[in-house]
Design an enzyme around this catalytic site. Structure first.
Site, short mmCIF file in Angstrom:
data_model
loop_
_atom_site.label_atom_id
_atom_site.label_comp_id
_atom_site.label_asym_id
_atom_site.label_seq_id
_atom_site.Cartn_x
_atom_site.Cartn_y
_atom_site.Cartn_z
N GLU A 42 35.45 -79.76 86.99
CA GLU A 42 34.80 -78.47 87.25
C GLU A 42 34.41 -78.36 88.73
O GLU A 42 34.54 -77.29 89.35
CB GLU A 42 33.54 -78.33 86.41
CG GLU A 42 33.78 -78.35 84.91
CD GLU A 42 32.49 -78.18 84.16
OE1 GLU A 42 31.99 -77.05 84.06
OE2 GLU A 42 31.95 -79.19 83.64
N TRP A 54 26.15 -82.00 80.89
CA TRP A 54 26.50 -82.62 82.17
C TRP A 54 27.86 -82.07 82.58
O TRP A 54 28.53 -81.40 81.79
CB TRP A 54 26.50 -84.16 82.09
CG TRP A 54 27.26 -84.71 80.93
CD1 TRP A 54 28.63 -84.83 80.84
CD2 TRP A 54 26.71 -85.21 79.71
NE1 TRP A 54 28.96 -85.36 79.61
CE2 TRP A 54 27.80 -85.62 78.92
CE3 TRP A 54 25.42 -85.35 79.21
CZ2 TRP A 54 27.63 -86.16 77.64
CZ3 TRP A 54 25.24 -85.88 77.93
CH2 TRP A 54 26.34 -86.28 77.18
N CYS A 70 34.48 -75.00 74.66
CA CYS A 70 33.78 -76.20 75.09
C CYS A 70 34.46 -77.48 74.63
O CYS A 70 34.64 -77.69 73.43
CB CYS A 70 32.34 -76.19 74.57
SG CYS A 70 31.39 -77.63 75.12
N ARG A 74 31.88 -80.80 72.74
CA ARG A 74 31.16 -80.51 71.49
C ARG A 74 30.88 -81.73 70.61
O ARG A 74 30.12 -81.60 69.64
CB ARG A 74 31.91 -79.45 70.70
CG ARG A 74 31.84 -78.06 71.30
CD ARG A 74 32.59 -77.06 70.43
NE ARG A 74 34.01 -76.99 70.78
CZ ARG A 74 34.88 -76.30 70.05
NH1 ARG A 74 34.50 -75.69 68.94
NH2 ARG A 74 36.15 -76.23 70.43
C1 HEM Z 1 27.19 -82.39 77.20
C2 HEM Z 1 28.15 -82.20 78.09
C3 HEM Z 1 29.06 -80.98 78.12
C4 HEM Z 1 30.25 -80.95 78.75
C5 HEM Z 1 30.92 -82.10 79.53
C6 HEM Z 1 30.79 -79.62 78.58
C7 HEM Z 1 31.99 -79.20 79.15
C8 HEM Z 1 32.38 -77.88 79.21
C9 HEM Z 1 33.43 -77.38 80.07
C10 HEM Z 1 34.25 -78.21 81.06
C11 HEM Z 1 33.52 -76.05 79.84
C12 HEM Z 1 34.49 -75.07 80.54
C13 HEM Z 1 33.71 -74.49 81.72
C14 HEM Z 1 34.61 -73.76 82.72
O1 HEM Z 1 35.85 -73.97 82.64
O2 HEM Z 1 34.07 -73.04 83.56
C15 HEM Z 1 32.56 -75.71 78.83
C16 HEM Z 1 32.38 -74.44 78.33
C17 HEM Z 1 31.35 -74.09 77.48
N1 HEM Z 1 30.37 -74.93 76.98
FE1 HEM Z 1 30.29 -76.95 77.17
N2 HEM Z 1 29.94 -78.87 77.82
C18 HEM Z 1 28.85 -79.65 77.53
C19 HEM Z 1 27.71 -79.25 76.83
C20 HEM Z 1 27.50 -77.95 76.36
C21 HEM Z 1 26.26 -77.51 75.74
C22 HEM Z 1 25.00 -78.38 75.59
C23 HEM Z 1 26.45 -76.21 75.37
C24 HEM Z 1 25.49 -75.26 74.69
C25 HEM Z 1 24.45 -75.66 73.95
C26 HEM Z 1 27.81 -75.85 75.77
C27 HEM Z 1 28.38 -74.60 75.56
C28 HEM Z 1 29.53 -74.16 76.21
C29 HEM Z 1 29.98 -72.78 76.22
C30 HEM Z 1 29.31 -71.60 75.49
C31 HEM Z 1 31.12 -72.73 77.02
C32 HEM Z 1 31.99 -71.48 77.34
C33 HEM Z 1 31.39 -70.79 78.57
C34 HEM Z 1 32.12 -69.48 78.92
O3 HEM Z 1 32.72 -68.87 77.99
O4 HEM Z 1 32.06 -69.08 80.11
N3 HEM Z 1 28.42 -76.92 76.34
N4 HEM Z 1 31.87 -76.84 78.45
N1 LIG Z 2 29.55 -78.69 82.07
C1 LIG Z 2 29.30 -77.39 81.85
N2 LIG Z 2 30.17 -76.49 82.24
C2 LIG Z 2 30.15 -75.14 81.97
C3 LIG Z 2 29.86 -74.66 80.70
C4 LIG Z 2 29.84 -73.27 80.46
C5 LIG Z 2 30.13 -72.38 81.51
C6 LIG Z 2 30.40 -72.89 82.77
C7 LIG Z 2 30.65 -71.96 83.91
O1 LIG Z 2 31.54 -70.96 83.51
C8 LIG Z 2 31.81 -70.07 84.59
C9 LIG Z 2 32.29 -68.77 84.05
C10 LIG Z 2 33.78 -69.00 83.81
N3 LIG Z 2 34.11 -70.21 84.54
C11 LIG Z 2 32.94 -70.59 85.38
C12 LIG Z 2 30.41 -74.24 83.02
C13 LIG Z 2 28.06 -76.97 81.18
C14 LIG Z 2 27.14 -76.04 81.57
C15 LIG Z 2 26.07 -75.91 80.64
C16 LIG Z 2 26.19 -76.73 79.57
S1 LIG Z 2 27.57 -77.67 79.74
#
Ligand code: HEM
Ligand SMILES: N/C(=N/c1cccc(CO[C@@H]2CCNC2)c1)c1cccs1
Length: 353
Positions: free
Chosen positions: A233, A228, A62, A65
């Site tokens: 994405e 958000w 993420c 963070r």
């Molecule tokens: C507040 C704005 C946030 C932004 C802009 C953001 C952005 C992102 C992005 C761009 C990814 C990669 C997703 C992908 O490539 O498919 C990601 C992954 C992730 N985010 Fe964040 N995030 C945010 C908030 C959060 C929150 C609130 C949580 C949990 C409480 C979180 C937990 C995670 C996790 C667990 C992943 C990995 C998901 C996976 O392994 O498939 N994020 N985030």
């Molecule tokens: N902006 C975000 N993006 C993502 C965060 C976590 C996971 C994903 C979607 O992941 C899918 C599985 C692997 N790529 C697409 C998107 C958030 C979703 C919920 C909190 S922040």
């Protein structure tokens, strides 16, 4: 094993919350007795709230963070029936959407016994037909599961899927989401007036609902969380991948680009304009979104903040770099330790397929 994980979590959590040694030891004795008597233990609201925030802080993939301490945590562990779970999920959608000023939020249901089959609470259906795919191809298998459970989609490119909620391994129940709580953004371009004729739109709030929140050895198998979007994405993956909405050829031809050979970089030019359109449209609609440059700068501040807190940052380089212009961010030029630390959010086995 559970005791060891509980002890490790409580020790770190109580230290971070500034609690005294005696308070921590008293709590550990209480948990030790509870595990001996019941084989498990229950978190206080405070432990649940801080644990969910720590799990976000530990999410290696993420980039968002920096804001981990602002997560809104709703405790739904007392909720038992599918109908009441659905109501809580509708409330989560409304609270998080907040008219476009998105509030990062998590709703935590009772450990182990609830599964939400959706990948995200709001997502478009996908259908395979002999003439090609309709909608979001990522949703094809879940859409099939919904249809087997009696759901019928309208077969547009943007059908909102129903909630599918399963309790104690029973037959899951379907709940269509009221349209009036689903905020969507029509995609237009600041200077290309033909862009709106592509009739693209996307939903405002991404709410991941299929991951397992693990805190101190307790597994919360239904704990949907939202932030958000980062513009890439939607603009560099959801609309751009040739196996998703595959919009680049159409956009390039509307731009009058020479698509006859790769070296005109027509795909790259179309990609930039598509990402400009996404950011422009969300901003115009008053819906929170972040561009990948700003997100990377915020992540840099997160790294500094963690350094000052005396904590090592862990991260997954391959996921942290944005899919558009990655080398324009500091992330690309740095090493990240991908060690997994708990509390954290983990994938879990699909309950269907
Ligand atoms: C507040 C704005 C946030 C932004 C802009 C953001 C952005 C992102 C992005 C761009 C990814 C990669 C997703 C992908 O490539 O498919 C990601 C992954 C992730 N985010 Fe964040 N995030 C945010 C908030 C959060 C929150 C609130 C949580 C949990 C409480 C979180 C937990 C995670 C996790 C667990 C992943 C990995 C998901 C996976 O392994 O498939 N994020 N985030
Ligand atoms: N902006 C975000 N993006 C993502 C965060 C976590 C996971 C994903 C979607 O992941 C899918 C599985 C692997 N790529 C697409 C998107 C958030 C979703 C919920 C909190 S922040």
């Amino acid at each position: 094993m559970l005791w060891k994980e509980a002890e490790q979590f409580i020790t770190l959590c109580y230290e971070e919350l500034g609690k005294s040694e005696e308070e921590k030891n008293k709590r550990l004795q209480q948990i030790k007795r509870e595990i001996e008597q019941c084989g498990t233990y229950e978190h206080t609201y405070e432990e649940l709230e801080h644990g969910a925030r720590m799990a976000w802080r530990n999410s290696n993939r993420c980039i968002g963070r920096l804001f981990w301490q602002t997560l809104h945590v709703f405790d739904a562990r007392m909720i038992e029936r599918e109908e009441d779970i659905a109501e809580r999920l509708f409330y989560h959608i409304e609270f998080a959407t907040n008219g476009g000023k998105i509030r990062p939020t998590i709703t935590i249901f009772r450990p182990e016994r609830v599964r939400i089959w959706n990948h995200q609470l709001i997502r478009y259906a996908g259908y395979e037909t002999e003439h090609g795919t309709i909608g979001d191809s990522s949703s094809i298998s879940f859409t099939k599961a919904c249809e087997q459970l009696g759901w019928k989609g309208e077969r547009t490119h943007f059908d909102i899927l129903p909630l599918v909620i399963q309790v104690d391994g029973r037959k899951p129940k379907l709940f269509p989401i009221p349209k009036d709580i689903v905020l969507e953004v029509p995609i237009e371009h600041p200077t290309f007036s033909w862009f709106r004729d592509l009739q693209l739109k996307w939903y405002a709030v991404p709410i991941i609902s299929d991951m397992c929140l693990e805190i101190g050895g307790i597994r919360y198998t239904a704990a949907p969380f939202n932030g958000w979007y980062m513009g890439t994405e939607i603009g560099a993956r959801n609309f751009a991948d040739d196996y998703r909405y595959n919009m680049l050829p159409k956009i390039a031809s509307c731009m009058g680009l020479d698509t006859s050979r790769n070296s005109t970089l027509w795909k790259d030019q179309a990609l930039i304009e598509l990402n400009i359109a996404v950011l422009y449209s969300y901003k115009k609609a008053g819906v929170s979104i972040v561009d990948h440059h700003t997100a990377a700068q915020q992540f840099k501040r997160f790294e500094q903040q963690e350094q000052e807190a005396g904590r090592k940052v862990t991260g997954s380089w391959t996921w942290l770099i944005p899919p558009l212009s990655p080398a324009t961010t500091h992330i690309f030029h740095q090493y990240y330790d991908n060690t997994i630390v708990t509390p954290n959010y983990f994938y879990q086995q699909l309950p269907y397929e």
